[in-house]
Design a protein around this motif. Sequence first.
Motif: not given
Length: 546
Positions: A102-121
């Motif tokens: 589970v921590p591996m999956v959560l870490r991946t999600i966190t990195s994706v959400r922090r990129q230079d792209w609007p989160r609502e998109r």
Amino acid sequence: MASASRAFGDVYPAIRRHWLVRSAGVAYVIAAAIYMPWLFSSLNHHLPWLAWPFLAANLFTLLTTLMSIFNHWWRAVPEPHPQPYGEEPTVGIIIPCCGEPVPMVLRTITSVRRQDWPRERMVIVVSDDGHDPALAEALGTWPVLYHSPPDRFAPGRDGAAKAGNLNSAYEMLIAAHPHLRYIETRDCDDELGSNGFLRQAVGQLEHDERLAYVQTIKESQVSAGDPFNNREAMFYRGQMLSRNAANATFPCGSGVVWRRAALEDIGLFPTWNLVEDLQSGVEALRRGWHSCYLPIVGAMGQHSPEDVPNVYKQRGTWAIDTVRLMIWGDLRGLSVRQRAQFYELLCYYLHSFTVLVYVPSIIGALLGYVPFAASGRSFLVHMLPIVLATEAWLLAINRPYNDRRRRQRHPVRELWRVRIIWSGMAPVFMKASIQAILGGPNHKPVYKVTRKHDDPRWHWGHTLPQTSVLLLVLFTLVYALRHGTLPRATLLFPFVYWGGLYVALFAGFVARSWYGVLSLRRAVFPIMRRTAEGAAEPHTQLAGHS
């Protein structure tokens, strides 16, 4: 390493010094033109059982290298077209998983959400083929969609393995968000590598309406020196540039963004093969879609297989998948240059069968059985150019493009490590090729997920074929020295290169069988104890029966 990759950015330079690759290729062609006529004229017809197989193996090696030279003659990187700020379309992001921590999956999600792209998109779907209640509970408060696809082989599921998981998640995603135009697939253990990943990849898709997908570099968290070549620098920072020039880039399963229209045109993620990535690219390309390789780090694997059984499993799957598609798959619609790129992959795996010729050749040469009838001077004049040209060619294509580790790399040492894995995997590639060919188009082996943790033990049983070759050549050398069957050094030189090189590389691979073990002596004793207990067990049972 993922943080370092994000700090490195997504700027990439133009291709420089490609003349080195072309010059090495020309040198090889000239050397082959000198070598091949001599190869035919110098065969020892008194040893047809050794000479003809050696000729066939040599020709296959030469033709494979010539195909590689043809493919690498062109390299290309796309012009950057970053998506303008304020014009970002909504992207669906599918993260398939199946029993990963589970921590591996959560870490991946966190990195994706922090990129230079609007989160609502971003619409993130975690599709859990392992039906893990702990993961479902952990994602309960996260701004993602949790999807539990139908069980494998359940009625209505389109594909049993990862492709089925992706297809199920895709249907759910589109039903909830029918306006989506682009779909990203990301393995659940692959962190984001570049903060500008979506901005750069979607920008390419927006720029070219016939572009089906954009594939980026997949990096990996590896031990010092990358002992199992998990970074695949020659592939991602070399060969993929050539495939990009030939419009023959193919998806690699993660760090890739698809155009929805192209994905639906090929019938979603194909389920005919073991994994969906390579075949999905072929299906799109043969329908006239374009491909793009964007040389930024789009995915950074949190774990790489660094024990021999797990490496066998992963690379063996790739081998079966590739050989099966190239032999039995539908390639109609591909151009000559596209076919050449894909057939180079096939030849890479089939070349493993040459070990069955080159190793017996060095053994035969040590015993005085030489498949050539020529003088020592003739050997040197015709063999030395092809040997030097081969090494120059391998060094030239193993110069990774835009690699931030270039100051840490020693070219010869890095190439040697790559060749250890190439050669050491020969038994696995041979088995996979036979399995793919004999299985035919209608028999698909069962796919198993690559283990996400290492097993640091001495895996001596998995390297028995390589160890047996080492011992056989060693015993033959001792016999040859005692009985004086060794030929002159000039006559032995070709077979030391073709066959002896395999032996040296096998030795390096056997050493990988205990990689990660702190004390080999401590690892050996449990194996010896289990072996002794296994031998004593029948006697104990017999005594109890009496």
